[in-house]
Design a protein around this motif. Structure first.
Motif, PDB file in Angstrom:
ATOM      1  N   SER A 206      20.325  18.136  22.896  1.00  0.00           N
ATOM      2  CA  SER A 206      21.074  19.145  22.148  1.00  0.00           C
ATOM      3  C   SER A 206      22.378  19.475  22.850  1.00  0.00           C
ATOM      4  N   ARG A 207      22.317  19.667  24.170  1.00  0.00           N
ATOM      5  CA  ARG A 207      23.525  19.966  24.931  1.00  0.00           C
ATOM      6  C   ARG A 207      24.510  18.805  24.847  1.00  0.00           C
ATOM      7  N   GLU A 208      24.013  17.576  24.928  1.00  0.00           N
ATOM      8  CA  GLU A 208      24.883  16.412  24.876  1.00  0.00           C
ATOM      9  C   GLU A 208      25.564  16.274  23.517  1.00  0.00           C
ATOM     10  N   PHE A 209      24.854  16.582  22.452  1.00  0.00           N
ATOM     11  CA  PHE A 209      25.464  16.539  21.120  1.00  0.00           C
ATOM     12  C   PHE A 209      26.643  17.501  21.054  1.00  0.00           C
ATOM     13  N   GLU A 249      22.663  19.179  11.841  1.00  0.00           N
ATOM     14  CA  GLU A 249      22.281  17.915  12.462  1.00  0.00           C
ATOM     15  C   GLU A 249      20.957  18.013  13.214  1.00  0.00           C
ATOM     16  N   GLY A 250      20.341  19.179  13.216  1.00  0.00           N
ATOM     17  CA  GLY A 250      19.012  19.320  13.785  1.00  0.00           C
ATOM     18  C   GLY A 250      18.963  19.607  15.266  1.00  0.00           C
ATOM     19  N   TRP A 251      20.092  19.994  15.892  1.00  0.00           N
ATOM     20  CA  TRP A 251      20.101  20.230  17.330  1.00  0.00           C
ATOM     21  C   TRP A 251      20.019  21.703  17.701  1.00  0.00           C
ATOM     22  N   ALA A 252      19.873  22.558  16.731  1.00  0.00           N
ATOM     23  CA  ALA A 252      19.650  23.989  16.955  1.00  0.00           C
ATOM     24  C   ALA A 252      18.929  24.526  15.730  1.00  0.00           C
ATOM     25  N   GLN A 253      18.415  25.736  15.845  1.00  0.00           N
ATOM     26  CA  GLN A 253      17.714  26.344  14.730  1.00  0.00           C
ATOM     27  C   GLN A 253      18.070  27.818  14.644  1.00  0.00           C
ATOM     28  N   LEU A 254      17.745  28.403  13.526  1.00  0.00           N
ATOM     29  CA  LEU A 254      17.988  29.831  13.335  1.00  0.00           C
ATOM     30  C   LEU A 254      17.183  30.618  14.362  1.00  0.00           C
ATOM     31  N   SER A 255      17.836  31.570  15.006  1.00  0.00           N
ATOM     32  CA  SER A 255      17.144  32.336  16.043  1.00  0.00           C
ATOM     33  C   SER A 255      16.060  33.215  15.424  1.00  0.00           C
ATOM     34  N   ASP A 288      13.431  18.562   6.989  1.00  0.00           N
ATOM     35  CA  ASP A 288      12.982  17.620   5.972  1.00  0.00           C
ATOM     36  C   ASP A 288      13.520  16.212   6.242  1.00  0.00           C
ATOM     37  N   GLY A 289      14.763  16.141   6.762  1.00  0.00           N
ATOM     38  CA  GLY A 289      15.361  14.841   7.060  1.00  0.00           C
ATOM     39  C   GLY A 289      14.977  14.287   8.415  1.00  0.00           C
ATOM     40  N   ARG A 290      14.196  15.065   9.187  1.00  0.00           N
ATOM     41  CA  ARG A 290      13.712  14.646  10.511  1.00  0.00           C
ATOM     42  C   ARG A 290      14.892  14.213  11.392  1.00  0.00           C
ATOM     43  N   ARG A 291      15.861  15.138  11.499  1.00  0.00           N
ATOM     44  CA  ARG A 291      17.039  14.878  12.312  1.00  0.00           C
ATOM     45  C   ARG A 291      16.987  15.717  13.585  1.00  0.00           C
ATOM     46  N   TRP A 294      13.942  17.512  15.221  1.00  0.00           N
ATOM     47  CA  TRP A 294      12.804  17.251  14.324  1.00  0.00           C
ATOM     48  C   TRP A 294      12.590  15.763  14.110  1.00  0.00           C
ATOM     49  N   ALA A 295      13.291  14.919  14.851  1.00  0.00           N
ATOM     50  CA  ALA A 295      13.145  13.470  14.706  1.00  0.00           C
ATOM     51  C   ALA A 295      11.791  13.014  15.245  1.00  0.00           C
ATOM     52  N   PRO A 296      11.291  11.884  14.758  1.00  0.00           N
ATOM     53  CA  PRO A 296       9.998  11.377  15.258  1.00  0.00           C
ATOM     54  C   PRO A 296      10.107  10.955  16.714  1.00  0.00           C
ATOM     55  N   PRO A 297       8.994  10.901  17.433  1.00  0.00           N
ATOM     56  CA  PRO A 297       9.024  10.487  18.851  1.00  0.00           C
ATOM     57  C   PRO A 297       9.661   9.119  19.019  1.00  0.00           C
ATOM     58  N   GLY A 298      10.512   9.003  20.057  1.00  0.00           N
ATOM     59  CA  GLY A 298      11.188   7.748  20.320  1.00  0.00           C
ATOM     60  C   GLY A 298      12.553   7.630  19.699  1.00  0.00           C
TER      61      GLY A 298
END
Length: 464
Positions: A206-209, A249-255, A288-291, A294-298
């Motif tokens: 997340s930090r790198e993004f 993009e899935g690198w943070a979420q609502l607090s 929902d987009g698994r980004r 939330w992406a799958p392992p790997g």
């Protein structure tokens, strides 16, 4: 008032007053050359060939106007940008309560070009007399700051939701800094060497993004509210809300706090409610987009960070000698000593690297050498939180410290520091300079002859 009072008559049952009474606040009416005999066709059903010719005539007529308008718009935008930067520089420093007295300017012989938000080659920028700059100054809450967009350069990303912003250089003063956390969102927590705990899952990714998109870039921001030790606000990059980008993009979420306020209807106003709902919707789309998180392992880089080097330094040098390694500059201790995250196949190894062949002024508290702060600022502006290539040449006497070279696409930072008078040749490590130290010695001699920065008071020896 002419249209409202209907002074102008209607023609052919149509109100043509708008042709003469339109307000010129950005709209331009361009009419192609038209024959009087063709005017009746406007009120009839024209044929397609005639319409095609009209469109072609209109396009040819509007091209010169568009070119002129584009030129004027570019000039207006440039003037507005300069004025906004000047106002933002004053507002930034005043908000920080971090004024630095104006010392007399030093004529160092270097080009005092304006600061740049992205690397565009090694060119000396500014110098100021050596002094300790304000640090860790407590920032009071700002009132009505949500309506005051300010301009800053992103110095670094502390985590996936927190940035350190740097103000513009103001004459001989050091740029002010402040830490800002993005409102309404949260990212996984990064570990620290002091706590001795691992990163939360996805924290480093997340930090790198965030780092890759904003580090060194010019942004607009507004502080919305502050607590005792943190400020929260909005950050925009090229008109894009950074918080929304992270969530989408899935690198943070609502607090949790923002979600709870949304559920109980406790948000400040309708605009804040719309913003929080948009973030919640973006988070659901990312899930929902698994980004991202939330992406799958790997699917996401899961290599751990190793914050302390406790291995065999000699074996590490042997394993990587002569190879260029990808790394990220995490901290600048002094202009010639960097804290790096070296990206190895199995982990992100943190280590300290001394640039081979150069020594910069020391920045040790209480024993800072002249031009130490200036040199470190120049290195930070060009390298901090940027991706570089490093070559490990040797292990230093200090545990966990290595000697090597740093290569950035914009140039060789060691050579630039020496040529700008921010560092001198270090004979103890010159043997590890790729290609030999002769070029560094030539650059040092030239800087000494020009008496720039650390060579300002240099007196050439008298020839017998």
């Amino acid at each position: 008032w002419m249209r409202d009072t209907r002074v102008l008559p209607w023609v052919a049952g149509q109100d043509w007053s708008c042709v003469w009474t339109q307000r010129f606040h950005g709209d331009v009416t361009v009419l192609p050359r038209t024959r009087v005999s063709e005017l009746p066709k406007l009120l009839s059903d024209p044929a397609k060939p005639w319409l095609a010719r009209c469109f072609d005539d209109g396009a040819r007529a509007v091209r010169p106007w568009v070119a002129g308008l584009q030129t004027r718009r570019a000039v207006e935008d440039a003037v507005a940008h300069v004025l906004a930067d000047a106002r933002a520089a004053d507002a930034f420093a005043q908000a920080l309560h971090c004024a630095v007295p104006d010392p007399p300017r030093v004529d160092s012989g270097v080009d005092h070009a304006d600061d740049h938000d992205e690397l565009d080659g090694w060119s000396p920028q500014r110098t100021w007399p050596n002094h300790r700059h304000c640090q860790n100054r407590k920032i009071p809450p700002m009132t009505n700051s949500s309506t005051q967009m300010q301009t800053a350069v992103v110095k670094l990303a502390l985590s996936g939701d927190t940035l350190v912003l740097r103000g513009a250089l103001r004459g001989n003063q050091a740029p002010a800094e402040r830490t800002l956390t993005l409102s309404h969102i949260t990212a996984p927590r990064l570990a620290s060497a002091k706590r001795g705990e691992p990163d939360a899952p996805g924290a480093y990714a997340s930090r790198e993004f965030l780092r890759r998109r904003v580090a060194g870039k010019r942004v607009h921001f507004a502080v919305r509210h502050a607590t005792a030790n943190r400020e929260f606000g909005l950050v925009e990059l090229d008109g894009v809300d950074v918080a929304m980008l992270l969530v989408r993009e899935g690198w943070a979420q609502l607090s949790t706090h923002a979600r709870a306020r949304l559920d109980r209807g406790a948000l400040r106003d309708a605009d804040e409610e719309a913003e929080v709902r948009a973030l919640a919707d973006a988070e659901q789309l990312a899930r929902d987009g698994r980004r991202g998180l939330w992406a799958p392992p790997g699917a996401v880089d899961a290599r751990p960070r190793v914050l302390v080097f406790d291995g065999d330094a000699a074996a590490f040098v042997r394993a990587h000698a002569g190879r260029e390694l990808k790394a990220t500059v995490e901290h600048v201790r002094d202009a010639a000593t960097l804290r790096l995250a070296v990206h190895l196949p199995t982990c992100h190894q943190t280590l300290t690297l001394q640039m081979a062949g150069v020594r910069a002024p020391s920045t040790q508290p209480g024993a800072s050498e002249p031009f130490a702060d200036e040199a470190r600022f120049q290195a930070e502006a060009k390298l901090l939180h940027h991706d570089v290539h490093v070559t490990i040449a040797a292990a230093a006497a200090t545990s966990g410290v290595f000697v090597g070279s740093v290569r950035h696409p914009a140039g060789n930072i060691a050579e630039w520091l020496v040529s700008a008078g921010y560092a001198r040749v270090n004979d103890a490590t010159a043997v590890h300079v790729p290609g030999g130290p002769q070029r560094l010695r030539d650059l040092e001699r030239d800087a000494r002859d020009r008496r720039v920065n650390i060579w300002r008071d240099h007196v050439a020896p008298q020839k017998p």
